[in-house]
Design a protein around this motif. Structure first.
Motif, mmCIF file in Angstrom:
data_model
loop_
_atom_site.group_PDB
_atom_site.id
_atom_site.type_symbol
_atom_site.label_atom_id
_atom_site.label_comp_id
_atom_site.label_asym_id
_atom_site.label_seq_id
_atom_site.Cartn_x
_atom_site.Cartn_y
_atom_site.Cartn_z
ATOM 1 N N ASP A 117 38.746 -5.758 -87.720
ATOM 2 C CA ASP A 117 39.307 -7.050 -88.339
ATOM 3 C C ASP A 117 38.664 -8.077 -87.918
ATOM 4 O OD1 ASP A 117 40.979 -5.263 -89.885
ATOM 5 O OD2 ASP A 117 42.585 -5.388 -88.213
ATOM 6 N N PHE A 118 38.484 -8.068 -86.427
ATOM 7 C CA PHE A 118 38.089 -9.547 -86.083
ATOM 8 C C PHE A 118 36.611 -9.705 -86.380
ATOM 9 C CE2 PHE A 118 34.887 -10.998 -82.711
ATOM 10 C CZ PHE A 118 35.308 -12.279 -82.581
ATOM 11 N N ARG A 119 35.779 -8.558 -86.604
ATOM 12 C CA ARG A 119 34.439 -8.823 -87.220
ATOM 13 C C ARG A 119 34.181 -9.290 -88.643
ATOM 14 N NH1 ARG A 119 31.894 -3.277 -83.792
ATOM 15 N NH2 ARG A 119 31.358 -4.591 -81.806
ATOM 16 N N MET A 120 35.320 -8.676 -89.437
ATOM 17 C CA MET A 120 35.250 -9.002 -90.743
ATOM 18 C C MET A 120 35.721 -10.418 -90.963
ATOM 19 S SD MET A 120 33.400 -6.693 -92.173
ATOM 20 C CE MET A 120 33.587 -7.648 -93.945
ATOM 21 N N GLU A 121 36.462 -10.704 -90.090
ATOM 22 C CA GLU A 121 37.061 -12.227 -90.192
ATOM 23 C C GLU A 121 35.796 -13.306 -89.888
ATOM 24 O OE1 GLU A 121 39.465 -15.580 -90.778
ATOM 25 O OE2 GLU A 121 39.823 -13.511 -91.312
ATOM 26 N N CYS A 122 35.102 -12.783 -89.206
ATOM 27 C CA CYS A 122 33.808 -13.637 -88.588
ATOM 28 C C CYS A 122 32.702 -13.545 -89.835
ATOM 29 C CB CYS A 122 33.104 -13.038 -87.368
ATOM 30 S SG CYS A 122 34.055 -13.340 -85.870
ATOM 31 N N VAL A 123 32.627 -12.498 -90.273
ATOM 32 C CA VAL A 123 31.729 -12.133 -91.490
ATOM 33 C C VAL A 123 32.041 -12.902 -92.570
ATOM 34 C CG1 VAL A 123 30.875 -10.433 -92.940
ATOM 35 C CG2 VAL A 123 30.986 -10.020 -90.643
ATOM 36 N N LYS A 124 33.351 -13.091 -92.981
ATOM 37 C CA LYS A 124 33.846 -14.035 -93.894
ATOM 38 C C LYS A 124 33.240 -15.429 -93.977
ATOM 39 C CE LYS A 124 37.911 -15.758 -94.126
ATOM 40 N NZ LYS A 124 39.436 -15.751 -94.022
ATOM 41 N N TRP A 125 33.483 -15.842 -92.597
ATOM 42 C CA TRP A 125 32.933 -17.412 -92.466
ATOM 43 C C TRP A 125 31.209 -17.491 -92.555
ATOM 44 C CZ3 TRP A 125 36.319 -20.792 -93.400
ATOM 45 C CH2 TRP A 125 37.689 -20.571 -93.188
ATOM 46 N N ILE A 126 30.539 -16.294 -91.870
ATOM 47 C CA ILE A 126 29.185 -16.320 -91.910
ATOM 48 C C ILE A 126 28.716 -16.068 -93.366
ATOM 49 C CG2 ILE A 126 27.146 -14.924 -91.459
ATOM 50 C CD1 ILE A 126 28.641 -14.107 -88.752
ATOM 51 N N ASN A 127 29.242 -15.433 -94.296
ATOM 52 C CA ASN A 127 28.963 -15.369 -95.682
ATOM 53 C C ASN A 127 28.978 -16.597 -96.465
ATOM 54 O OD1 ASN A 127 28.013 -12.593 -95.461
ATOM 55 N ND2 ASN A 127 30.107 -11.757 -96.090
ATOM 56 N N LYS A 128 30.312 -17.430 -95.978
ATOM 57 C CA LYS A 128 30.436 -18.788 -96.732
ATOM 58 C C LYS A 128 29.530 -19.848 -96.329
ATOM 59 C CE LYS A 128 34.421 -22.091 -97.487
ATOM 60 N NZ LYS A 128 35.747 -22.366 -97.037
ATOM 61 N N TYR A 129 29.007 -19.680 -95.306
ATOM 62 C CA TYR A 129 28.227 -20.941 -94.923
ATOM 63 C C TYR A 129 26.662 -20.591 -94.427
ATOM 64 C CZ TYR A 129 32.576 -23.585 -94.110
ATOM 65 O OH TYR A 129 33.598 -24.268 -94.610
ATOM 66 N N LYS A 130 26.235 -19.334 -94.657
ATOM 67 C CA LYS A 130 24.800 -18.642 -94.545
ATOM 68 C C LYS A 130 23.911 -19.361 -95.119
ATOM 69 C CE LYS A 130 24.687 -14.702 -97.080
ATOM 70 N NZ LYS A 130 25.630 -14.760 -98.009
ATOM 71 N N LEU A 131 23.897 -19.788 -96.294
ATOM 72 C CA LEU A 131 22.918 -20.622 -96.988
ATOM 73 C C LEU A 131 22.905 -21.997 -96.747
ATOM 74 C CD1 LEU A 131 23.614 -18.889 -100.835
ATOM 75 C CD2 LEU A 131 21.867 -18.211 -98.993
ATOM 76 N N ASP A 132 23.993 -22.517 -96.255
ATOM 77 C CA ASP A 132 24.097 -23.738 -95.663
ATOM 78 C C ASP A 132 22.895 -24.048 -94.601
ATOM 79 O OD1 ASP A 132 25.635 -24.538 -97.664
ATOM 80 O OD2 ASP A 132 27.363 -24.474 -96.556
ATOM 81 N N PHE A 133 22.583 -22.848 -93.766
ATOM 82 C CA PHE A 133 21.845 -23.020 -92.552
ATOM 83 C C PHE A 133 20.621 -22.172 -92.745
ATOM 84 C CE2 PHE A 133 26.028 -23.827 -90.998
ATOM 85 C CZ PHE A 133 25.895 -24.826 -89.993
ATOM 86 N N ASN A 134 20.183 -22.094 -94.245
ATOM 87 C CA ASN A 134 18.969 -21.240 -94.650
ATOM 88 C C ASN A 134 18.927 -20.010 -94.301
ATOM 89 O OD1 ASN A 134 18.024 -23.850 -95.974
ATOM 90 N ND2 ASN A 134 17.058 -24.589 -94.011
ATOM 91 N N ILE A 135 20.081 -19.287 -93.778
ATOM 92 C CA ILE A 135 19.880 -17.738 -93.807
ATOM 93 C C ILE A 135 19.832 -17.163 -95.193
ATOM 94 C CG2 ILE A 135 20.599 -15.948 -92.740
ATOM 95 C CD1 ILE A 135 22.394 -17.527 -90.956
ATOM 96 N N ASN A 136 18.508 -17.113 -95.631
ATOM 97 C CA ASN A 136 18.385 -16.892 -97.293
ATOM 98 C C ASN A 136 17.226 -15.892 -97.399
ATOM 99 O OD1 ASN A 136 16.338 -18.604 -96.594
ATOM 100 N ND2 ASN A 136 16.708 -20.053 -97.944
#
Length: 550
Positions: free
Chosen positions: A461-480
């Motif tokens: 649960d904790f990890r997927m909550e983090c992954v949700k925000w990572i997926n939301k902003y990853k392209l903004d930080f050029n993780i593409n």
């Protein structure tokens, strides 16, 4: 001839040490020998071997021992053999015991060995050089396909033990080196000491309790950690010659000598290196040399960016990738050289060279375009219109392993075996830099299956909550790209293991006062020790990256 009976566990658990001894039985079946006393005192030594059964029959396992009572530990690899037996000989007497290894119930790392560049175990007490390569090999039990993290430490603890409190600041590789346990229960990595340029300074920064200096050698050891569990094992120490050690000379009483005029020796100027005549060459600048490979094996070499696009220019201080296209050259060793050519004086200056083992038809390595690199060209000119650059790739069919050279003037170089190596340590590569920009995984979201395969099934649960925000902003930080996604996950694994209790939240002002106060633990102390706190805060005054510094 008497039959020797071996006493010991015929069903040993893998990874557990067992002791074996023998009893001599005569042809009459009695436990006592009737040989004359003169023959009894001329007893032959007892020689032990382990035999393994393969498709070709029985062969020795290179595990010879001598003595009345010997230890054997059967590893993970022993489970895959068709048959195993222990054989003992004493003169004409002979005995054997069939072994049936059993699986272990618990996962563990049984031992960590340190090997030299020839994959030979480094003997205790042997001194090696800072130009050597140390290979760390971990023997694991019931840990197939699990990632193992290796760390190199300089030992300041007294005696042969390792004290993590004393050695906490003596970590040589800040980012752990990873390998996956194979089916034989082995994971291994290489530490090329010349690449760790601060190792000598770190080793000399602190001394063991009661000692004035580090002495003639530095002691190093390696720890192997299972990423998914709290399993750790440390190797024995290995001695590396301290290149900065100056022993106090002993005073000698000498008779006064007559002055002898100095002998002026002519200065020997080494021959300047030149590009080979027949080697393939690939131009970097428009006026650089070009020469195709006559054998058609090396097709091209060029600089590219992190997305695989060819670079036509780059600034000094940039990290660029060198892309080499080859044909049928997998596992072949090549030497890469970058030359500066003065098109007015027709001279050549070697500014970069590197050995590389090709992993396939498409290969990548990196080059750091530093000012020091270009200063190697001793042409004394600054006119860029006179200077062209090209890449030379040299391939020899017969390869020799790189020699291990000492650091000090009186150190004896390690002899290197000639021939092809059966195990090649490959250069790191960015296998996710696609020539085709249409890779569907580059911008796809992280999934639970990916997280589970890397970090395990805990704290979903904790990890997927983090992954949700990572997926939301990853392209903004050029993780593409796939390469950037893999690097991002490996950074999480190295620093937090993706565990809730190892992450820190809150609003903290990243100023020198807070860093020195202990807010950031050992990371702040290490910055203070290096004298980099003010520089760090000046360059990154408001970034949470300070939490990830180590």
């Amino acid at each position: 001839m008497n039959k020797l009976t071996i006493l010991g566990n015929a069903h040993p658990i893998i990874g557990k040490k067992e002791m074996y001894s023998i009893v001599s039985l005569t042809h009459t079946g009695l436990g006592l020998s009737h040989k004359p006393f003169g023959e009894l005192i001329k007893t032959h030594k007892k020689e032990w071997d382990v035999m393994i059964q393969t498709k070709m029959g029985w062969r020795k396992a290179n595990n010879n021992k001598e003595g009345d009572r010997v230890p054997y530990t059967f590893g993970q690899k022993s489970l895959k053999y068709k048959g195993i037996k222990i054989v003992v000989r004493q003169g004409e007497d002979y005995g054997e015991l069939i072994i049936h290894p059993q699986r272990a119930k618990e996962q563990r790392i049984s031992k960590v060995e340190l090997l030299d560049v020839n994959y030979q175990k480094i003997p205790k007490g042997k001194k090696i050089s800072y130009k050597d390569t140390i290979i760390a090999r971990a023997y694991c039990i019931e840990m197939f396909n699990m990632p193992i993290s290796f760390t190199l430490w300089e030992d300041d603890a007294n005696g042969e033990g390792h004290n993590p409190m004393i050695n906490g600041l003596n970590r040589i590789n800040l980012i752990p080196v990873f390998d996956t346990v194979n089916e034989d229960g082995i994971a291994q990595v290489s530490f090329r000491l010349p690449e760790y340029t601060l190792a000598v300074q770190i080793a000399n920064a602190r001394t063991a309790l009661g000692e004035k200096d580090e002495g003639a050698t530095h002691e190093y050891y390696v720890t192997a950690d299972a990423v998914e569990s709290h399993i750790q094992k440390a190797s024995a120490n290995v001695n590396v010659i301290n290149p900065t050690y100056n022993p106090v000379p002993t005073r000698k009483r000498e008779m006064p000598k007559m002055p002898i005029p100095p002998v002026i020796k002519p200065e020997i100027v080494p021959a300047k290196p030149k590009p080979e005549m027949d080697s393939p060459k690939f131009a970097i600048t428009p006026g650089g040399k070009n020469r195709e490979d006559v054998e058609g094996k090396l097709l091209s070499a060029e600089f590219v960016d992190e997305n695989g696009n060819k670079l036509h220019s780059s600034r000094v201080g940039t990290l660029v990738f060198l892309k080499i296209l080859a044909k049928d050259m997998k596992d072949k060793k090549v030497k890469i050289k970058i030359w500066e050519e003065d098109n007015l004086l027709w001279t050549h200056d070697l500014i970069f060279e590197k050995d590389l083992v090709l992993v396939g038809d498409t290969n990548f390595t990196w080059v750091h375009l530093t000012r020091k690199l270009f200063d190697k060209a001793k042409d004394g000119g600054t006119d860029s219109s006179r200077q062209d650059y090209f890449i030379e790739v040299i391939y020899k069919e017969t390869s020799v392993k790189s020699a291990v050279m000492p650091v000090t003037l009186d150190a004896i170089p390690t002899e290197v075996l000639k021939g092809r190596s059966t195990a090649v340590i490959k250069e790191p590569q960015l296998d996710d830099i696609e020539e085709n920009k249409g890779c569907s995984r580059c911008k796809s979201d992280f999934t639970w299956d990916e997280i589970k395969n890397i970090f395990g099934e805990k704290e979903k649960d904790f990890r997927m909550e983090c992954v949700k925000w990572i997926n939301k902003y990853k392209l903004d930080f050029n993780i593409n790209t796939c390469a950037k996604k893999a690097h991002f996950l490996s950074q999480i694994a190295a620093e937090t293991h993706f565990r809730k209790d190892e992450m820190l939240e809150g609003k903290v002002k990243y100023i020198p006062k807070n860093i020195r106060s202990g807010t950031f633990g050992n990371r702040g102390k290490l910055l203070d020790k290096r004298g980099q706190i003010e520089e760090f805060c000046k360059q990154r005054p408001d970034q949470v990256k300070l939490f990830n510094f180590w």
